[in-house]
Design a protein around this motif. Structure first.
Motif, short mmCIF file in Angstrom:
data_model
loop_
_atom_site.label_atom_id
_atom_site.label_comp_id
_atom_site.label_asym_id
_atom_site.label_seq_id
_atom_site.Cartn_x
_atom_site.Cartn_y
_atom_site.Cartn_z
N PRO A 80 -3.11 9.81 2.43
CA PRO A 80 -4.08 8.97 1.08
C PRO A 80 -3.44 8.41 0.63
O PRO A 80 -2.11 8.33 0.37
CB PRO A 80 -4.30 10.28 0.69
CG PRO A 80 -3.96 11.37 0.99
CD PRO A 80 -3.91 11.20 3.12
N VAL A 132 1.07 -1.39 -0.66
CA VAL A 132 0.23 0.01 -0.13
C VAL A 132 0.73 1.29 -0.11
O VAL A 132 1.81 1.62 1.11
CB VAL A 132 -0.77 0.25 1.50
CG1 VAL A 132 -1.65 1.19 1.37
CG2 VAL A 132 -2.19 -1.09 1.57
N ALA A 160 -4.15 5.25 11.96
CA ALA A 160 -4.39 3.32 11.02
C ALA A 160 -3.27 3.23 12.13
O ALA A 160 -2.34 3.71 11.69
CB ALA A 160 -4.77 3.43 9.40
N GLU A 201 -3.74 6.80 -7.89
CA GLU A 201 -4.87 7.41 -6.20
C GLU A 201 -4.63 8.51 -5.48
O GLU A 201 -6.28 8.79 -5.33
CB GLU A 201 -3.91 5.96 -5.25
CG GLU A 201 -3.94 4.65 -5.34
CD GLU A 201 -5.17 4.14 -4.83
OE1 GLU A 201 -6.14 4.33 -4.79
OE2 GLU A 201 -4.93 2.57 -5.40
N ALA A 210 -1.60 0.77 11.25
CA ALA A 210 0.26 0.51 9.88
C ALA A 210 0.84 1.49 10.46
O ALA A 210 1.68 1.66 10.17
CB ALA A 210 -0.59 -0.23 8.65
N LYS A 270 -15.62 1.46 5.37
CA LYS A 270 -14.58 1.57 4.87
C LYS A 270 -13.39 0.36 5.85
O LYS A 270 -14.10 0.52 7.03
CB LYS A 270 -13.90 2.30 4.37
CG LYS A 270 -13.93 2.95 3.00
CD LYS A 270 -13.18 3.95 2.70
CE LYS A 270 -11.68 3.04 1.57
NZ LYS A 270 -12.01 3.10 0.56
N HIS A 271 -12.63 -0.50 5.76
CA HIS A 271 -11.53 -1.58 6.33
C HIS A 271 -10.60 0.37 6.74
O HIS A 271 -10.51 1.37 6.70
CB HIS A 271 -10.17 -2.14 5.42
CG HIS A 271 -9.19 -1.92 6.44
ND1 HIS A 271 -8.40 -1.93 6.45
CD2 HIS A 271 -9.74 -3.65 7.80
CE1 HIS A 271 -7.78 -2.61 7.34
NE2 HIS A 271 -8.90 -3.08 7.73
#
Ligand SMILES: Nc1nc2c([nH]c(=O)n2[C@@H]2O[C@H](COP(=O)(O)OP(=O)(O)OP(=O)(O)O)[C@@H](O)[C@H]2O)c(=O)[nH]1
Length: 125
Positions: free
Chosen positions: A33, A4, A113, A50, A115, A24-25
């Motif tokens: 983003p 990602v 998040a 993206e 991560a 969304k997750h």
């Protein structure tokens, strides 16, 4: 493992953060983003694509910054963050429900998040 890409988009002294929309997750968490790498594209191409899709803006990917491997309950991701700059366009949120331009020292006010935590820590140093 899923790769990602994530964009740390700088405008003057500020950076852009976005909040994942409901459904969304990790809905409700803040992130940088970006999105999943497709086959046959470079990480830089992925990020530019993206960001155009999600935010309607054109960016320049300047340099790799940090990466982090994180194991979620159902997937493992390799999150690769790049320093980027805004080239053109006005932001339209297509995937997120909020955005903010903040100074690095304001990062502690937002819940990121899981991560992203090592990347956020590096930005706070
Ligand atoms: N773009 C982005 N994704 C992140 C970050 N941190 C993090 O854990 N992720 C996770 O990496 C994955 C990126 O997926 P995505 O944004 O392209 O797509 P998505 O949620 O529509 O896909 P999905 O619902 O199929 O997982 C998501 O599971 C997202 O939760 C981040 O800073 N930026």
């Amino acid at each position: 493992m899923i790769t990602v890409t994530a964009a740390i988009i700088q405008k003057g002294a500020k950076i852009l953060i976005t909040r994942r929309a409901p459904g969304k997750h990790l809905a409700g968490y803040w992130e940088f983003p970006g999105g999943k790498l497709d086959q046959n594209e470079t990480e830089q191409e992925c990020l530019a694509r993206e960001i155009q899709e999600e935010l309607n803006i054109t960016i320049q990917v300047d340099e790799f910054y940090r990466e982090n491997i994180h194991q979620y309950a159902n997937k493992q991701i390799l999150l690769k963050a790049f320093k980027c700059s805004l080239v053109s366009g006005d932001i339209i949120l297509r995937d997120h429900d909020k955005m903010a331009w903040i100074n690095n020292n304001e990062l502690t006010n937002y819940e990121f998040a899981p991560a992203d935590i090592p990347i956020v820590k590096a930005l706070l140093e």
